[in-house]
Motif scaffolding. Structure first.
Motif, PDB file in Angstrom:
ATOM      1  N   ARG A 126      14.152  11.002  -1.291  1.00  0.00           N
ATOM      2  CA  ARG A 126      14.094  11.542   0.064  1.00  0.00           C
ATOM      3  C   ARG A 126      13.078  12.670   0.220  1.00  0.00           C
ATOM      4  NH1 ARG A 126      20.434  12.439   0.186  1.00  0.00           N
ATOM      5  NH2 ARG A 126      19.898  12.647  -2.026  1.00  0.00           N
ATOM      6  N   SER A 127      13.165  13.687  -0.623  1.00  0.00           N
ATOM      7  CA  SER A 127      12.270  14.837  -0.442  1.00  0.00           C
ATOM      8  C   SER A 127      10.811  14.523  -0.759  1.00  0.00           C
ATOM      9  CB  SER A 127      12.769  16.043  -1.241  1.00  0.00           C
ATOM     10  OG  SER A 127      12.968  15.733  -2.600  1.00  0.00           O
ATOM     11  N   PRO A 128      10.481  13.739  -1.806  1.00  0.00           N
ATOM     12  CA  PRO A 128       9.067  13.381  -1.974  1.00  0.00           C
ATOM     13  C   PRO A 128       8.536  12.476  -0.866  1.00  0.00           C
ATOM     14  CG  PRO A 128      10.408  12.364  -3.698  1.00  0.00           C
ATOM     15  CD  PRO A 128      11.272  13.351  -2.990  1.00  0.00           C
ATOM     16  N   ILE A 129       9.399  11.617  -0.291  1.00  0.00           N
ATOM     17  CA  ILE A 129       8.982  10.820   0.860  1.00  0.00           C
ATOM     18  C   ILE A 129       8.644  11.737   2.033  1.00  0.00           C
ATOM     19  CG2 ILE A 129       9.815   9.233   2.655  1.00  0.00           C
ATOM     20  CD1 ILE A 129      11.330   7.721   0.452  1.00  0.00           C
ATOM     21  N   ALA A 130       9.509  12.713   2.297  1.00  0.00           N
ATOM     22  CA  ALA A 130       9.280  13.652   3.395  1.00  0.00           C
ATOM     23  C   ALA A 130       8.015  14.475   3.145  1.00  0.00           C
ATOM     24  CB  ALA A 130      10.488  14.559   3.562  1.00  0.00           C
ATOM     25  N   GLU A 131       7.854  14.943   1.917  1.00  0.00           N
ATOM     26  CA  GLU A 131       6.654  15.714   1.570  1.00  0.00           C
ATOM     27  C   GLU A 131       5.394  14.898   1.837  1.00  0.00           C
ATOM     28  OE1 GLU A 131       4.450  17.610  -2.389  1.00  0.00           O
ATOM     29  OE2 GLU A 131       6.451  16.720  -2.544  1.00  0.00           O
ATOM     30  N   ALA A 132       5.381  13.657   1.373  1.00  0.00           N
ATOM     31  CA  ALA A 132       4.196  12.814   1.522  1.00  0.00           C
ATOM     32  C   ALA A 132       3.904  12.510   2.987  1.00  0.00           C
ATOM     33  CB  ALA A 132       4.387  11.517   0.740  1.00  0.00           C
ATOM     34  N   LEU A 133       4.949  12.210   3.765  1.00  0.00           N
ATOM     35  CA  LEU A 133       4.738  11.846   5.167  1.00  0.00           C
ATOM     36  C   LEU A 133       4.275  13.042   5.991  1.00  0.00           C
ATOM     37  CD1 LEU A 133       7.761   9.432   5.759  1.00  0.00           C
ATOM     38  CD2 LEU A 133       5.339   8.834   5.554  1.00  0.00           C
ATOM     39  N   LEU A 134       4.845  14.212   5.749  1.00  0.00           N
ATOM     40  CA  LEU A 134       4.410  15.389   6.501  1.00  0.00           C
ATOM     41  C   LEU A 134       2.976  15.759   6.130  1.00  0.00           C
ATOM     42  CD1 LEU A 134       4.889  17.666   8.476  1.00  0.00           C
ATOM     43  CD2 LEU A 134       5.952  18.989   6.629  1.00  0.00           C
ATOM     44  N   ARG A 135       2.642  15.716   4.858  1.00  0.00           N
ATOM     45  CA  ARG A 135       1.269  16.024   4.449  1.00  0.00           C
ATOM     46  C   ARG A 135       0.297  15.019   5.075  1.00  0.00           C
ATOM     47  NH1 ARG A 135       1.963  16.139  -0.692  1.00  0.00           N
ATOM     48  NH2 ARG A 135       2.124  18.401  -0.873  1.00  0.00           N
ATOM     49  N   HIS A 136       0.701  13.751   5.091  1.00  0.00           N
ATOM     50  CA  HIS A 136      -0.152  12.702   5.664  1.00  0.00           C
ATOM     51  C   HIS A 136      -0.354  12.912   7.157  1.00  0.00           C
ATOM     52  CE1 HIS A 136      -1.921   8.716   6.116  1.00  0.00           C
ATOM     53  NE2 HIS A 136      -1.019   8.428   7.041  1.00  0.00           N
ATOM     54  N   ARG A 137       0.701  13.253   7.867  1.00  0.00           N
ATOM     55  CA  ARG A 137       0.617  13.390   9.328  1.00  0.00           C
ATOM     56  C   ARG A 137      -0.114  14.662   9.760  1.00  0.00           C
ATOM     57  NH1 ARG A 137       2.789  10.179  12.916  1.00  0.00           N
ATOM     58  NH2 ARG A 137       4.201   8.499  12.287  1.00  0.00           N
ATOM     59  N   THR A 138      -0.140  15.687   8.902  1.00  0.00           N
ATOM     60  CA  THR A 138      -0.788  16.942   9.293  1.00  0.00           C
ATOM     61  C   THR A 138      -2.159  17.112   8.652  1.00  0.00           C
ATOM     62  OG1 THR A 138       0.390  18.107   7.513  1.00  0.00           O
ATOM     63  CG2 THR A 138       1.397  18.121   9.707  1.00  0.00           C
ATOM     64  N   ASP A 139      -2.530  16.200   7.767  1.00  0.00           N
ATOM     65  CA  ASP A 139      -3.875  16.185   7.190  1.00  0.00           C
ATOM     66  C   ASP A 139      -4.249  17.550   6.598  1.00  0.00           C
ATOM     67  OD1 ASP A 139      -6.274  15.002   6.458  1.00  0.00           O
ATOM     68  OD2 ASP A 139      -7.272  15.522   8.351  1.00  0.00           O
ATOM     69  N   GLY A 140      -3.318  18.131   5.837  1.00  0.00           N
ATOM     70  CA  GLY A 140      -3.594  19.387   5.153  1.00  0.00           C
ATOM     71  C   GLY A 140      -3.375  20.635   5.968  1.00  0.00           C
ATOM     72  N   PHE A 232      15.425   2.070   1.249  1.00  0.00           N
ATOM     73  CA  PHE A 232      14.324   3.033   1.223  1.00  0.00           C
ATOM     74  C   PHE A 232      13.489   2.929   2.494  1.00  0.00           C
ATOM     75  CE2 PHE A 232      15.649   3.243  -3.080  1.00  0.00           C
ATOM     76  CZ  PHE A 232      15.232   4.470  -3.569  1.00  0.00           C
ATOM     77  N   ALA A 233      13.306   1.725   3.013  1.00  0.00           N
ATOM     78  CA  ALA A 233      12.557   1.553   4.257  1.00  0.00           C
ATOM     79  C   ALA A 233      13.281   2.235   5.418  1.00  0.00           C
ATOM     80  CB  ALA A 233      12.357   0.067   4.540  1.00  0.00           C
ATOM     81  N   ARG A 234      14.614   2.073   5.480  1.00  0.00           N
ATOM     82  CA  ARG A 234      15.378   2.735   6.543  1.00  0.00           C
ATOM     83  C   ARG A 234      15.290   4.251   6.409  1.00  0.00           C
ATOM     84  NH1 ARG A 234      19.233  -0.788   4.765  1.00  0.00           N
ATOM     85  NH2 ARG A 234      20.471   0.943   3.957  1.00  0.00           N
ATOM     86  N   THR A 235      15.406   4.731   5.191  1.00  0.00           N
ATOM     87  CA  THR A 235      15.365   6.171   4.963  1.00  0.00           C
ATOM     88  C   THR A 235      14.005   6.740   5.354  1.00  0.00           C
ATOM     89  OG1 THR A 235      16.992   6.060   3.178  1.00  0.00           O
ATOM     90  CG2 THR A 235      15.505   7.958   3.183  1.00  0.00           C
ATOM     91  N   ALA A 236      12.934   6.077   4.946  1.00  0.00           N
ATOM     92  CA  ALA A 236      11.593   6.562   5.285  1.00  0.00           C
ATOM     93  C   ALA A 236      11.364   6.556   6.791  1.00  0.00           C
ATOM     94  CB  ALA A 236      10.541   5.712   4.576  1.00  0.00           C
ATOM     95  N   ALA A 237      11.874   5.526   7.483  1.00  0.00           N
ATOM     96  CA  ALA A 237      11.716   5.452   8.938  1.00  0.00           C
ATOM     97  C   ALA A 237      12.445   6.608   9.620  1.00  0.00           C
ATOM     98  CB  ALA A 237      12.233   4.114   9.448  1.00  0.00           C
ATOM     99  N   GLU A 238      13.650   6.928   9.139  1.00  0.00           N
ATOM    100  CA  GLU A 238      14.386   8.048   9.734  1.00  0.00           C
ATOM    101  C   GLU A 238      13.682   9.369   9.467  1.00  0.00           C
ATOM    102  OE1 GLU A 238      18.737  10.310   9.611  1.00  0.00           O
ATOM    103  OE2 GLU A 238      18.532   8.311   8.727  1.00  0.00           O
TER     104      GLU A 238
END
Length: 259
Positions: A126-140, A232-238
């Protein structure tokens, strides 16, 4: 009022009540248990529970059993559903008043990069998924980190595969880390994604805003929901949905920047 007069949209009827509006505003910031909402609203538990039930019946609020204590439940405000309901209410009043169903993307850099910490127990899904998605969406534009109270030896393979296949993000070289290794670091937001870690998360100072997202561990998903990769797909979507509504708090949009 004439009997033929149209009733106010359901969202307006639900949100117009002062206590229900208070509950909505509290849950817009974080997931909470009933006793926490009772304390924040300053109202009796039976009254808070009654109005939470009305909000659940109206589809605005959901409840999920705590993974820390199954006798407890966390309440969550469905911001996607609220956006749709707000849009429908505006359209009912006038077609030009319908609002966008998704939050605006961040477009301007903040004066200082905000720092966000995502925490869960194993720091493997959960937390590495969140970390990766937030970093991806904010582009640094956001300094983002994740850690766990009892980190696993490695990331879960399904988390790595999902991020690669669905988002083009490679975290295969990342390793879980312990929350204790981050003590002393400054964070603007500390977001717990696990009911268990919320109870043991270290104190990161008064400047850190604490937010809780009660999200089940996809590695231990139970029936009737499919386990394995679909979980994992459901969790990442949420997580991704919640992150999109977090973005305007982290990076100002043009409307929020003063001339």
């Amino acid at each position: 009022m004439r009997s033929s007069d149209p009733a106010a949209p359901a969202f307006v009827q639900l949100a117009a009540h002062p206590l229900r509006w208070r509950l909505l505003t509290e849950l817009a910031a974080s997931d909470y248990r009933v006793r926490e909402l009772v304390e924040r609203a300053g109202q009796p538990q039976n009254l808070v529970s009654y109005h939470l039930r009305l909000l659940r019946d109206g589809g605005l609020v959901t409840a999920r059993r705590s993974s820390f204590d199954a006798r407890d439940s966390y309440y969550h405000l469905d911001l996607e559903q609220c956006a749709r309901a707000l849009g429908n209410a505006g359209t009912a009043l006038h077609p030009a008043l319908g609002v966008a169903l998704t939050p605006p993307p961040p477009s301007l850099p903040a004066a200082r990069r905000p720092a966000v910490l995502f925490a869960c127990t194993g720091n493997s899904a959960r937390s590495p998924i969140a970390e990766a998605l937030l970093r991806h969406r904010t582009d640094g534009r956001v300094e983002v980190t994740s850690a766990g109270s009892h980190p696993k030896p490695r990331l879960h393979a399904d988390a790595v595969q999902l991020l690669r296949e669905q988002h083009g993000i490679d975290i295969s070289r990342q390793r879980p880390r312990h929350l204790d290794t981050l003590i002393g670091r400054r964070f603007d937001y500390v977001i717990s994604l696990c009911d268990k870690v919320r109870e043991v998360c270290p104190d990161f100072g008064d400047q850190a805003q604490l937010i809780h997202w009660s999200i089940p561990d996809p590695a231990t998903a139970r029936d009737p929901d499919p386990v394995g990769y679909p979980a994992f797909a459901r969790t990442a979507a949420e997580i991704d949905s919640r992150i999109r509504y977090l973005l305007p708090l982290l990076v100002p949009t043009p409307q929020e920047v003063q001339p």
